[in-house]
Scaffold this motif. Structure first.
Motif, PDB file in Angstrom:
ATOM      1  N   SER A 152      41.165  25.192  45.277  1.00 30.47           N
ATOM      2  CA  SER A 152      41.982  24.787  46.425  1.00 30.47           C
ATOM      3  C   SER A 152      41.894  25.780  47.583  1.00 30.47           C
ATOM      4  CB  SER A 152      43.443  24.608  46.002  1.00 30.47           C
ATOM      5  OG  SER A 152      43.911  25.768  45.339  1.00 30.47           O
TER       6      SER A 152
ATOM      7  N   SER B 266      50.623  45.261  43.121  1.00 34.34           N
ATOM      8  CA  SER B 266      51.055  45.686  44.457  1.00 34.34           C
ATOM      9  C   SER B 266      50.198  44.946  45.485  1.00 34.34           C
ATOM     10  CB  SER B 266      50.947  47.209  44.585  1.00 34.34           C
ATOM     11  OG  SER B 266      49.587  47.602  44.495  1.00 34.34           O
TER      12      SER B 266
ATOM     13  N   LYS C   8      58.117  33.861  41.322  1.00 30.46           N
ATOM     14  CA  LYS C   8      57.499  34.819  40.382  1.00 30.46           C
ATOM     15  C   LYS C   8      58.561  35.393  39.444  1.00 30.46           C
ATOM     16  CE  LYS C   8      53.115  34.815  41.586  1.00 30.46           C
ATOM     17  NZ  LYS C   8      52.034  34.493  40.645  1.00 30.46           N
TER      18      LYS C   8
ATOM     19  N   GLY D 236      39.438  32.771  42.403  1.00 30.76           N
ATOM     20  CA  GLY D 236      40.088  33.403  43.550  1.00 30.76           C
ATOM     21  C   GLY D 236      39.652  34.845  43.719  1.00 30.76           C
ATOM     22  N   PHE D 237      40.339  35.536  44.589  1.00 33.36           N
ATOM     23  CA  PHE D 237      39.988  36.927  44.906  1.00 33.36           C
ATOM     24  C   PHE D 237      40.035  37.816  43.658  1.00 33.36           C
ATOM     25  CE2 PHE D 237      42.403  40.870  46.536  1.00 33.36           C
ATOM     26  CZ  PHE D 237      41.274  41.669  46.490  1.00 33.36           C
ATOM     27  N   ILE D 238      41.208  37.927  43.055  1.00 33.52           N
ATOM     28  CA  ILE D 238      41.334  38.805  41.888  1.00 33.52           C
ATOM     29  C   ILE D 238      40.544  38.231  40.721  1.00 33.52           C
ATOM     30  CG2 ILE D 238      42.986  39.717  40.188  1.00 33.52           C
ATOM     31  CD1 ILE D 238      45.057  39.773  42.577  1.00 33.52           C
TER      32      ILE D 238
ATOM     33  N   ASP E   1      39.751  26.686  37.588  1.00 32.43           N
ATOM     34  CA  ASP E   1      40.208  26.777  38.980  1.00 32.43           C
ATOM     35  C   ASP E   1      40.048  25.411  39.634  1.00 32.43           C
ATOM     36  OD1 ASP E   1      40.395  29.575  40.999  1.00 32.43           O
ATOM     37  OD2 ASP E   1      40.351  27.577  41.905  1.00 32.43           O
ATOM     38  N   ASN E   2      40.994  25.052  40.484  1.00 31.61           N
ATOM     39  CA  ASN E   2      40.861  23.764  41.201  1.00 31.61           C
ATOM     40  C   ASN E   2      40.199  23.952  42.564  1.00 31.61           C
ATOM     41  OD1 ASN E   2      42.839  24.884  42.799  1.00 31.61           O
ATOM     42  ND2 ASN E   2      44.371  23.282  42.454  1.00 31.61           N
TER      43      ASN E   2
ATOM     44  N   ILE F 224      46.814  44.138  46.838  1.00 31.83           N
ATOM     45  CA  ILE F 224      45.449  44.297  46.342  1.00 31.83           C
ATOM     46  C   ILE F 224      44.457  44.028  47.472  1.00 31.83           C
ATOM     47  CG2 ILE F 224      43.884  43.665  44.467  1.00 31.83           C
ATOM     48  CD1 ILE F 224      46.731  44.687  43.585  1.00 31.83           C
TER      49      ILE F 224
ATOM     50  N   LEU G 218      46.398  33.628  36.712  1.00 32.79           N
ATOM     51  CA  LEU G 218      46.362  34.100  38.098  1.00 32.79           C
ATOM     52  C   LEU G 218      46.642  32.974  39.097  1.00 32.79           C
ATOM     53  CD1 LEU G 218      43.068  36.252  37.977  1.00 32.79           C
ATOM     54  CD2 LEU G 218      45.415  37.101  37.889  1.00 32.79           C
TER      55      LEU G 218
ATOM     56  N   TYR H 202      58.618  32.618  47.419  1.00 35.62           N
ATOM     57  CA  TYR H 202      57.475  33.046  46.592  1.00 35.62           C
ATOM     58  C   TYR H 202      57.927  34.087  45.574  1.00 35.62           C
ATOM     59  CZ  TYR H 202      53.463  35.963  45.350  1.00 35.62           C
ATOM     60  OH  TYR H 202      52.551  36.736  44.660  1.00 35.62           O
TER      61      TYR H 202
ATOM     62  N   ASP I  39      42.827  21.499  37.441  1.00 37.02           N
ATOM     63  CA  ASP I  39      44.144  21.996  37.836  1.00 37.02           C
ATOM     64  C   ASP I  39      44.908  22.449  36.590  1.00 37.02           C
ATOM     65  OD1 ASP I  39      46.033  21.184  40.568  1.00 37.02           O
ATOM     66  OD2 ASP I  39      46.998  21.929  38.740  1.00 37.02           O
ATOM     67  N   PHE I  40      45.562  23.595  36.674  1.00 35.22           N
ATOM     68  CA  PHE I  40      46.224  24.091  35.461  1.00 35.22           C
ATOM     69  C   PHE I  40      47.465  23.279  35.104  1.00 35.22           C
ATOM     70  CE2 PHE I  40      48.732  26.811  38.369  1.00 35.22           C
ATOM     71  CZ  PHE I  40      49.981  26.791  37.781  1.00 35.22           C
TER      72      PHE I  40
ATOM     73  N   SER J 246      51.048  37.322  49.046  1.00 32.35           N
ATOM     74  CA  SER J 246      51.519  37.947  47.818  1.00 32.35           C
ATOM     75  C   SER J 246      52.270  39.218  48.045  1.00 32.35           C
ATOM     76  CB  SER J 246      50.381  38.274  46.874  1.00 32.35           C
ATOM     77  OG  SER J 246      49.280  37.506  47.060  1.00 32.35           O
TER      78      SER J 246
ATOM     79  N   HIS K 183      38.884  34.879  51.959  1.00 30.19           N
ATOM     80  CA  HIS K 183      39.801  33.765  52.251  1.00 30.19           C
ATOM     81  C   HIS K 183      41.254  34.226  52.339  1.00 30.19           C
ATOM     82  CE1 HIS K 183      39.777  34.426  47.950  1.00 30.19           C
ATOM     83  NE2 HIS K 183      40.944  33.825  47.869  1.00 30.19           N
ATOM     84  N   LYS K 184      41.527  35.520  52.070  1.00 36.17           N
ATOM     85  CA  LYS K 184      42.913  35.986  52.005  1.00 36.17           C
ATOM     86  C   LYS K 184      43.464  36.298  53.399  1.00 36.17           C
ATOM     87  CE  LYS K 184      44.868  36.696  48.640  1.00 36.17           C
ATOM     88  NZ  LYS K 184      45.671  35.785  47.776  1.00 36.17           N
TER      89      LYS K 184
HETATM   90  N1  LIG Z   1      46.260  39.554  46.107  1.00 37.01           N
HETATM   91  C1  LIG Z   1      47.376  40.282  46.005  1.00 37.01           C
HETATM   92  O1  LIG Z   1      47.565  41.277  46.737  1.00 37.01           O
HETATM   93  C2  LIG Z   1      48.436  39.907  45.003  1.00 37.01           C
HETATM   94  C3  LIG Z   1      49.608  40.689  44.945  1.00 37.01           C
HETATM   95  C4  LIG Z   1      50.600  40.349  44.020  1.00 37.01           C
HETATM   96  C5  LIG Z   1      50.424  39.264  43.182  1.00 37.01           C
HETATM   97  N2  LIG Z   1      49.278  38.508  43.268  1.00 37.01           N
HETATM   98  C6  LIG Z   1      49.145  37.368  42.363  1.00 37.01           C
HETATM   99  O2  LIG Z   1      47.871  37.434  41.747  1.00 37.01           O
HETATM  100  C7  LIG Z   1      47.377  36.104  41.507  1.00 37.01           C
HETATM  101  C8  LIG Z   1      45.974  35.959  42.069  1.00 37.01           C
HETATM  102  O3  LIG Z   1      46.023  36.255  43.457  1.00 37.01           O
HETATM  103  P1  LIG Z   1      44.714  36.183  44.376  1.00 37.01           P
HETATM  104  O4  LIG Z   1      44.948  37.143  45.481  1.00 37.01           O
HETATM  105  O5  LIG Z   1      43.481  36.272  43.570  1.00 37.01           O
HETATM  106  O6  LIG Z   1      44.888  34.718  44.967  1.00 37.01           O
HETATM  107  P2  LIG Z   1      43.775  33.626  45.338  1.00 37.01           P
HETATM  108  O7  LIG Z   1      44.451  32.614  46.185  1.00 37.01           O
HETATM  109  O8  LIG Z   1      42.554  34.279  45.849  1.00 37.01           O
HETATM  110  O9  LIG Z   1      43.437  32.990  43.926  1.00 37.01           O
HETATM  111  C9  LIG Z   1      44.211  32.000  43.324  1.00 37.01           C
HETATM  112  C10 LIG Z   1      43.256  30.983  42.749  1.00 37.01           C
HETATM  113  O10 LIG Z   1      44.030  29.993  42.076  1.00 37.01           O
HETATM  114  C11 LIG Z   1      43.455  28.740  42.333  1.00 37.01           C
HETATM  115  N3  LIG Z   1      44.502  27.735  42.163  1.00 37.01           N
HETATM  116  C12 LIG Z   1      45.578  27.523  42.967  1.00 37.01           C
HETATM  117  N4  LIG Z   1      46.292  26.511  42.477  1.00 37.01           N
HETATM  118  C13 LIG Z   1      45.667  26.091  41.335  1.00 37.01           C
HETATM  119  C14 LIG Z   1      45.934  25.071  40.413  1.00 37.01           C
HETATM  120  N5  LIG Z   1      47.007  24.263  40.546  1.00 37.01           N
HETATM  121  N6  LIG Z   1      45.089  24.907  39.358  1.00 37.01           N
HETATM  122  C15 LIG Z   1      43.994  25.708  39.227  1.00 37.01           C
HETATM  123  N7  LIG Z   1      43.688  26.680  40.103  1.00 37.01           N
HETATM  124  C16 LIG Z   1      44.523  26.865  41.152  1.00 37.01           C
HETATM  125  C17 LIG Z   1      42.932  28.831  43.754  1.00 37.01           C
HETATM  126  O11 LIG Z   1      41.898  27.885  43.980  1.00 37.01           O
HETATM  127  C18 LIG Z   1      42.432  30.258  43.802  1.00 37.01           C
HETATM  128  O12 LIG Z   1      41.054  30.323  43.461  1.00 37.01           O
HETATM  129  C19 LIG Z   1      48.413  35.160  42.106  1.00 37.01           C
HETATM  130  O13 LIG Z   1      49.266  34.735  41.076  1.00 37.01           O
HETATM  131  C20 LIG Z   1      49.183  36.036  43.095  1.00 37.01           C
HETATM  132  O14 LIG Z   1      50.505  35.579  43.278  1.00 37.01           O
HETATM  133  C21 LIG Z   1      48.290  38.808  44.157  1.00 37.01           C
END
Ligand SMILES: NC(=O)c1ccc[n+]([C@@H]2O[C@H](COP(=O)([O-])OP(=O)(O)OC[C@H]3O[C@@H](n4cnc5c(N)ncnc54)[C@H](O)[C@@H]3O)[C@@H](O)[C@H]2O)c1
Length: 319
Positions: A35, A169, A145, A10-12, A32-33, A171, A73, A141, A53-54, A319, A178-179
């Protein structure tokens, strides 16, 4: 150190994997799945990618072999999606993450880093928000958390698994195509020559943190695994109106803004006190918003083909 990163595509996750691999002292497994992606991710050589899938116990048991630390994540992170239907975020973020905690404990993992959120979990609180405040989530959501934060605390106290909850916070940065967060959506709209949509009057504030600073903060937690809850933000509030002005300067483009009604589930103002993370983890974000937006804008221009293939999404709060 051997680190398993769930949601690592994913992004982070993408930014964290690249950062840890560049450091040269981590063996990284990415689970990562896919998704939220249409394409198979490309990671630097040493990182091992597992497509799965986790919530799949067999895959996770194999991934957790010889792992020292888990950075969890993977989640459903759409605030508005969770308001529309609260069950999916409960099933994945609470039930799925609870199962993962148990598997990590069984595999004798030392450190478990739980990705959580600041604003969505605290709700409308006096700013700046701190770890000491009572949570009051406004969306399912945020509630999901909060629930898993409780289990992380319990697994630390009862079973000695060192769980750190990091409340991120807002990000922003490269690889966020994709966000549907404010920065990602606004930049895509500017490039597509579409109006920006603000829900409310634009006075609402967010604590925007550049992803490069965030991944250094996550690494700080990995090397000083001191159980507890830490806010990782930039430590400054920015109104959405101000964000759009900086985007105008950074992009050099003109765009129009459409104002629509505030949506339920979204907090009006967030701003994080980051003194605990500074003090206890040595966390020190350095990228100011204009600098971070320049780097993000450049990434969006260079990677337009990749993110543009994904269908245009309506702006929503992630998020
Ligand atoms: N981006 C933000 O600003 C932000 C802020 C606060 C908290 N967060 C938290 O940080 C984490 C990462 O956020 P992100 O922005 O990178 O999100 P993201 O959606 O880009 O990444 C999440 C990844 O998890 C994978 N995923 C989802 N369900 C899955 C599953 N069942 N099994 C395996 N993989 C799975 C997705 O394919 C994706 O690649 C999340 O827990 C989110 O709640 C993000």
């Amino acid at each position: 150190m051997r680190v398993l990163i769930t949601g690592g595509a994913g992004f982070i996750g993408t930014n964290l994997v690249n950062h840890l691999v560049q450091r040269g002292t981590y063996q990284v497994v990415v689970l990562d799945n896919l998704s939220t992606h249409q394409q198979h991710p490309r990671f630097p050589g040493p990182a091992r990618f597992v497509h799965g899938d986790f919530t799949n116990k067999a895959i996770m048991a194999e991934c957790l072999e010889n792992i020292d630390a888990v950075v969890h994540l993977a989640a459903l992170s759409g605030v508005i999606d969770s308001v529309e239907d609260p069950r999916p975020s409960f099933e994945l973020n609470v039930v799925g993450s609870f199962q993962l905690l148990g598997l990590a404990r069984a595999a004798r993992v030392t450190c478990f880093i739980n990705a959580s959120t600041g604003g969505a979990l605290l709700g409308e609180s006096a700013v700046p928000i701190s770890e000491a405040m009572a949570p009051n989530p406004l969306s399912p959501y945020g509630a999901s958390k909060l629930a898993i934060e409780g289990y992380c605390s319990a697994f630390s106290a009862a079973y000695g698994l060192q769980c750190l909850t990091l409340r991120f916070s807002n990000i922003y940065g490269p690889s966020s195509g994709h966000k549907r967060s404010a920065v990602a959506t606004f930049i895509k709209n500017i490039i597509r020559k579409e109006p920006l949509v603000i829900y409310g009057d634009g006075s609402q504030t967010r604590d925007f943190l550049y992803v490069g600073d965030l991944v250094r903060g996550i690494e700080a937690a990995l090397v000083r695994p001191s159980p507890g809850t830490y806010q990782l933000g930039f430590g400054q509030p920015t109104a959405l109106q101000t964000l759009t002005s900086i985007l105008q300067k950074v992009s050099g483009r003109n765009f129009s803004i459409r104002y629509e009604r505030h949506r339920s589930g979204e907090v009006h103002s967030t701003w994080c006190d980051i003194s605990k993370a500074r003090r206890e983890l040595g966390y020190a974000p350095t990228t100011d918003l204009e600098d971070g937006l320049r780097q993000t804008w450049a990434w969006y221009l260079e990677n337009q083909d990749a993110w543009d293939r994904q269908s245009a999404q309506p702006p929503a709060a992630d998020s």
